[in-house]
Design an enzyme around this catalytic site. Structure first.
Site, PDB file in Angstrom:
ATOM      1  N   GLU A   1       0.884  -1.171   0.000  1.00 37.94           N
ATOM      2  CA  GLU A   1       0.000   0.000   0.000  1.00 37.94           C
ATOM      3  C   GLU A   1       0.918   1.215   0.000  1.00 37.94           C
ATOM      4  O   GLU A   1       1.445   1.590   1.045  1.00 37.94           O
ATOM      5  CB  GLU A   1      -0.895  -0.011   1.251  1.00 37.94           C
ATOM      6  CG  GLU A   1      -1.891  -1.166   1.297  1.00 37.94           C
ATOM      7  CD  GLU A   1      -3.076  -0.965   0.367  1.00 37.94           C
ATOM      8  OE1 GLU A   1      -3.331   0.180  -0.032  1.00 37.94           O
ATOM      9  OE2 GLU A   1      -3.717  -1.961   0.015  1.00 37.94           O
TER      10      GLU A   1
ATOM     11  N   CYS B   1      -2.176   9.800   2.518  1.00 38.74           N
ATOM     12  CA  CYS B   1      -1.687   9.221   1.258  1.00 38.74           C
ATOM     13  C   CYS B   1      -2.630   9.462   0.079  1.00 38.74           C
ATOM     14  O   CYS B   1      -2.190   9.520  -1.056  1.00 38.74           O
ATOM     15  CB  CYS B   1      -1.466   7.723   1.435  1.00 38.74           C
ATOM     16  SG  CYS B   1      -2.959   6.870   1.940  1.00 38.74           S
TER      17      CYS B   1
END
Ligand code: NAD
Length: 489
Positions: free
Chosen positions: A230, A264
């Site tokens: 991720e 993010c």
């Protein structure tokens, strides 16, 4: 001569290398033994651990909020929703659906396998490793953990050393709520994690930067360990001329400045025409004032930068283009004002790295086609946003680009839909999680076929000596299915 030395043929004394000590060997052995004992497999064990995790969140809510405030000055509303509540939702979902998720999944059979039992077994991988970053230090450690527990794995947790107060809570408080033989926390930074990664795991789930993602992938390749990565990157945000500037400004500012921009999936930069930029700037200023007041540094609703290193990095990036909004910073407070930059060039440093702070550059493009070309020239982002009153424009951006997730006329609200997979693509990562997807990520889907030890007569068709007649019949049986369920097992 000391016993440690060794004489080479050239008379020189070579130091004998110290025996390599693996500081994690005992921990891993304990987890491997527990996994091999079969202890994590029964649904009852998984339920107890998930309930323990839930109690950890409930009984320590104040401690967790205080800790997030110490590390990042997270406003308690942001911290509660994005860190604690989301984890609680994931736990509730797993507890509610665990038995269904765990069940063998029957598969459709053809006539050649009609009398067998064919199904997918959801098997735990074994001893898994979860490495997490500092920006949502609880969420990004516990959400994967929920799926890993639900799927019946043992887990080594490696929280970020940078969110140091939360690291301490994870090390000292969380273990009180989980089985100590099946779950362990390992502390440390790059050096310790590198040594940890030399060990063999059955699955690695990594959240962090693409740079470290590469290091993790290289380490995993040594044992062909399956991984989820991720990662991050720069998330483009296209704003069309045909839009309501204030609505767009509110939404973009909220998602850019949430957690002081250290998210993010935050919109990293805006692509728009000069014409709409002129309308967006006062609207963005209005949004910032509405959200954080005239002096955002005094607002209880704006977080702070995690550490001095990132503060100085961000201060440097504010020197790119022209400051149109904000631009103020305070080192003592690690405060960076919500800032918008204009006249930014694609070659400027602020466009070469993920910003990961409350800075929003605007780059000018003349059309949606130019924006799409700009986006396609770069790595596939983790998230991509398009704002327009014309749904054709939003759909055009969606159709002609690729990204981990997509937001049309919104920010990262897709994160709160647990029935939606979340994960990157290409440079922004591989694999997916959230909700049942996390359970699936931590489960090996084992294809199983159980046949009767008798009824040998029907197997004759498969065996040599081959004949065209048998072959035709076998192919026909492989191609056709019964329209009603039938099995003898
Ligand atoms: P990072 O990659 O520096 O660190 C992540 C983890 O890796 C930490 O636990 C750290 O201790 C460890 N680590 C660091 N260097 C290492 C090395 N050389 N060898 C082995 N392990 C090492 O990331 P960060 O600064 O903590 O977090 C920011 C990054 O994470 C950003 O790129 C952001 O986009 C990304 N991120 C992605 C997601 C997502 O869901 N895709 C979520 C949050 C953050």
């Amino acid at each position: 001569m000391s016993g440690k030395g060794r004489k080479s043929s050239g008379q020189e004394t070579q130091p004998t290398p110290e025996p390599q000590v693996n500081p994690y060997a005992d921990t891993l052995k304990r987890l491997q033994d527990a996994f091999n004992s079969g202890r994590t497999r029964p649904a009852k064990f998984r339920v107890t651990q998930l309930q323990g995790l839930s109690r950890f969140l409930k009984e320590n809510q104040k401690l967790l909020l205080d800790t997030l405030a110490q590390d990042l000055k997270k406003p308690s509303c942001e911290a509660d929703i994005s860190e604690i509540f989301i984890c609680e939702c994931e736990i509730k979902l797993a507890l509610k659906n665990l038995h269904t998720w765990m069940k063998d999944e029957p598969v459709e059979k053809n006539l050649a396998t009609q009398l067998t039992s064919a199904f997918i077994r959801k098997e735990p991988y074994g001893v898994t490793l979860i490495i997490s970053p500092w920006n949502y230090p609880l969420n990004l450690l516990l959400v994967p953990l929920v799926g890993a527990i639900a799927a019946g794995n043992c887990v080594v947790l490696k929280p970020s050393e940078i969110s140091k107060n939360m690291e301490k809570v994870i090390a000292e408080v969380l273990p009180q709520y989980l089985d100590k033989d099946c779950f362990a926390t390992v502390l440390g930074g790059p050096q310790e994690t590198s040594v940890l990664l030399e060990n063999r795991f059955d699955y690695i789930f990594f959240t962090g930067s693409p740079r470290v993602g590469q290091i993790v992938m290289t380490a995993a390749s040594q044992y062909l360990t399956p991984i989820t990565l991720e990662l991050g990157g720069k998330n483009p945000c296209y704003v069309d001329d045909n839009c309501d500037p204030q609505n767009v400004a509110n939404r973009v500012a909220f998602f850019r400045f949430f957690n002081a921009g250290q998210t993010c999936v935050a919109p990293d930069y805006i692509l728009c025409s000069r014409k709409i930029q002129e309308k967006l700037l006062p609207a963005l200023q209005h949004a910032v004032t509405q959200f954080y007041g005239k002096d955002p540094q005094k607002s209880p609703d704006l977080g702070r930068i995690i550490n001095d290193k990132h503060f100085h990095r961000l201060q440097g990036l504010m020197g790119n283009g022209q400051v149109a909004i904000g631009g103020h910073s305070d080192k003592e407070d690690r405060y960076i004002a919500p800032t918008v930059l204009v006249d930014v060039q694609e070659t400027d440093p602020v466009m070469q790295e993920e910003i990961f702070g409350p800075i929003l550059p605007i780059l000018n493009v003349e059309s949606v086609d130019e924006a799409i070309a700009f986006i396609r020239k770069r790595e596939k982002p983790l998230a991509l946003y398009a704002f327009s009153n014309d749904s054709k424009v939003v759909n055009k951006v969606l159709d002609q680009t690729s990204s981990g997730s997509f937001g049309g006329n919104d920010g990262f609200m897709f994160l709160i839909i647990t029935s939606m997979p979340f994960g990157g693509v290409g440079h922004s990562g591989m694999g997916e999680y959230h909700g049942k997807f996390t359970f699936d990520t931590f489960s090996h889907r084992r294809g199983c076929l159980l046949s009767s030890p008798r009824l040998e007569i029907i197997n004759k068709l498969r065996y040599p000596p081959y004949s065209p007649g048998h072959q035709r019949l076998l192919e026909w049986l492989m191609e056709h299915k019964l329209s009603f369920p039938c099995s003898i097992l």
